[in-house]
Design an enzyme around this catalytic site. Sequence first.
Site, short mmCIF file in Angstrom:
data_model
loop_
_atom_site.label_atom_id
_atom_site.label_comp_id
_atom_site.label_asym_id
_atom_site.label_seq_id
_atom_site.Cartn_x
_atom_site.Cartn_y
_atom_site.Cartn_z
N ASP A 12 8.59 2.86 -5.73
CA ASP A 12 7.48 2.14 -6.34
C ASP A 12 7.97 1.74 -7.75
O ASP A 12 8.92 2.33 -8.26
CB ASP A 12 6.28 3.09 -6.41
N LEU A 13 7.35 0.74 -8.34
CA LEU A 13 7.85 0.28 -9.65
C LEU A 13 7.07 0.91 -10.82
O LEU A 13 7.60 1.74 -11.56
CB LEU A 13 7.78 -1.25 -9.70
N ASP A 14 5.80 0.53 -10.94
CA ASP A 14 4.99 1.02 -12.06
C ASP A 14 4.74 2.52 -11.90
O ASP A 14 4.15 2.95 -10.91
CB ASP A 14 3.66 0.25 -12.08
N THR A 20 4.57 0.66 -16.80
CA THR A 20 3.85 -0.57 -17.15
C THR A 20 2.34 -0.36 -17.11
O THR A 20 1.59 -1.25 -17.49
CB THR A 20 4.25 -1.73 -16.21
N LYS A 48 -4.11 2.54 -10.66
CA LYS A 48 -2.68 2.74 -10.38
C LYS A 48 -2.35 2.48 -8.91
O LYS A 48 -2.98 3.04 -8.02
CB LYS A 48 -2.26 4.15 -10.79
N GLY A 49 -1.38 1.62 -8.70
CA GLY A 49 -0.95 1.31 -7.33
C GLY A 49 -1.87 0.38 -6.57
O GLY A 49 -1.63 0.05 -5.42
N ARG A 52 -4.12 -6.40 -7.86
CA ARG A 52 -4.82 -7.03 -8.99
C ARG A 52 -6.28 -7.33 -8.64
O ARG A 52 -7.19 -7.05 -9.42
CB ARG A 52 -4.10 -8.32 -9.37
N SER A 119 6.57 -2.43 -4.31
CA SER A 119 5.55 -2.46 -5.38
C SER A 119 4.40 -3.39 -5.02
O SER A 119 4.60 -4.40 -4.35
CB SER A 119 6.22 -2.95 -6.67
N ALA A 120 3.22 -3.07 -5.53
CA ALA A 120 2.06 -3.94 -5.35
C ALA A 120 2.09 -5.12 -6.31
O ALA A 120 1.37 -6.09 -6.14
CB ALA A 120 0.79 -3.13 -5.58
N SER A 121 2.96 -5.04 -7.31
CA SER A 121 2.90 -6.03 -8.41
C SER A 121 3.54 -7.37 -8.05
O SER A 121 4.64 -7.42 -7.50
CB SER A 121 3.60 -5.46 -9.64
N ASN A 123 4.38 -9.25 -10.41
CA ASN A 123 5.27 -9.43 -11.56
C ASN A 123 6.56 -8.61 -11.43
O ASN A 123 7.35 -8.55 -12.37
CB ASN A 123 4.56 -9.03 -12.85
N LYS A 150 -1.36 -1.55 -0.50
CA LYS A 150 -1.34 -0.10 -0.26
C LYS A 150 -2.81 0.38 -0.27
O LYS A 150 -3.59 -0.14 -1.07
CB LYS A 150 -0.58 0.62 -1.38
N GLU A 174 6.66 7.67 -5.09
CA GLU A 174 5.37 7.04 -5.46
C GLU A 174 4.60 7.88 -6.47
O GLU A 174 4.65 9.11 -6.43
CB GLU A 174 4.48 6.92 -4.21
N ASP A 175 3.88 7.20 -7.36
CA ASP A 175 3.06 7.92 -8.35
C ASP A 175 1.56 7.75 -8.10
O ASP A 175 0.76 8.24 -8.89
CB ASP A 175 3.38 7.43 -9.78
P1 B16 Z 1 0.18 -7.23 -10.79
P2 B16 Z 1 3.12 -0.52 -8.43
C1 B16 Z 1 0.96 -1.82 -9.30
O1 B16 Z 1 2.34 -1.57 -9.40
C2 B16 Z 1 0.24 -1.19 -10.48
O2 B16 Z 1 0.34 0.22 -10.41
C3 B16 Z 1 -1.21 -1.59 -10.44
O3 B16 Z 1 -1.90 -1.03 -11.54
C4 B16 Z 1 -1.32 -3.12 -10.45
O4 B16 Z 1 -2.68 -3.53 -10.37
C5 B16 Z 1 -0.54 -3.68 -9.27
O5 B16 Z 1 0.82 -3.25 -9.35
C6 B16 Z 1 -0.57 -5.21 -9.23
O6 B16 Z 1 0.15 -5.69 -10.34
O7 B16 Z 1 -1.14 -7.55 -11.41
O8 B16 Z 1 1.34 -7.28 -11.76
O9 B16 Z 1 0.45 -8.06 -9.55
O10 B16 Z 1 2.72 0.85 -8.90
O11 B16 Z 1 2.74 -0.80 -6.99
O12 B16 Z 1 4.56 -0.85 -8.73
MG MG Z 2 2.96 3.03 -9.13
#
Ligand code: B16
Ligand code: MG
Length: 214
Positions: A12-14, A20, A48-49, A52, A119-121, A123, A150, A174-175
């Site tokens: 996982d990233l964040d 972040t 977290k996780g 958006r 990652s869910a992000s 970015n 997720k 994963e966190d």
């Molecule tokens: P974005 P992960 C997740 O990252 C974050 O933990 C979560 O807080 C955020 O809403 C999600 O990414 C979406 O991020 O707005 O940048 O697309 O923990 O899955 O790496």
């Molecule tokens: Mg995370």
Amino acid sequence: MNIYDFKLIIFDLDGVIVDTAKYHYLAWKELADTLGFDFTHEHNERLKGVSRTRSLEILLEVGGLTDAFSQEEKEKMAVAKNKRYVEYISTLTSDDILPGASKFLQKLRAVGIKTAIGSASKNAPEILERLGITDLFDIIIDGNSTQKAKPNPEVFELSAQRLDIASEQCAVFEDAQAGIDAALAAGMTAIAVGSPEVLYGASMYVRGVGCVAN
Ligand code: B16
Ligand code: MG
């Protein structure tokens, strides 16, 4: 469990590779401030996780504003929050990589174990570029390449499928509970970055990925 017995390690990233969450918090808090309610660090734990879109729903629920806005208004809010978040992450450098993560990734790759981001992000590519570690991953699966958030296992299953590795041979760091549940739903071994008091169902608990490098 010996981590070096796995064929693919998914990160996982964040919260695992980089913190972040503090920037997500600041950007969401600014939105809450403009809407006139307080958004605390405790509230932020619930994001977290989480995707958006779902994060915005949780934030509006915290403010008692669940049904107060149209879809169009909510989309504008999500765009505004992301704009601020992108400004914050533009300051990231390799100094922001969590302790031991780079070394661990290099070690895995040196012994032929594949590495992935799950990652869910949306970015994630930009964050990895800023940290200077894009090349340490065989595959990056993120919010741009998945349809289901997720705890749906899609984000982890895609890496394993594309690298042609059976799920039993994959471990996931994963966190967030949603991520641990996603890893288990994918039939993979979940390693929690955090405490068993708040994260459930993992096979192993560590304070950070750097702790398992030896
Ligand atoms: P974005 P992960 C997740 O990252 C974050 O933990 C979560 O807080 C955020 O809403 C999600 O990414 C979406 O991020 O707005 O940048 O697309 O923990 O899955 O790496
Ligand atoms: Mg995370």
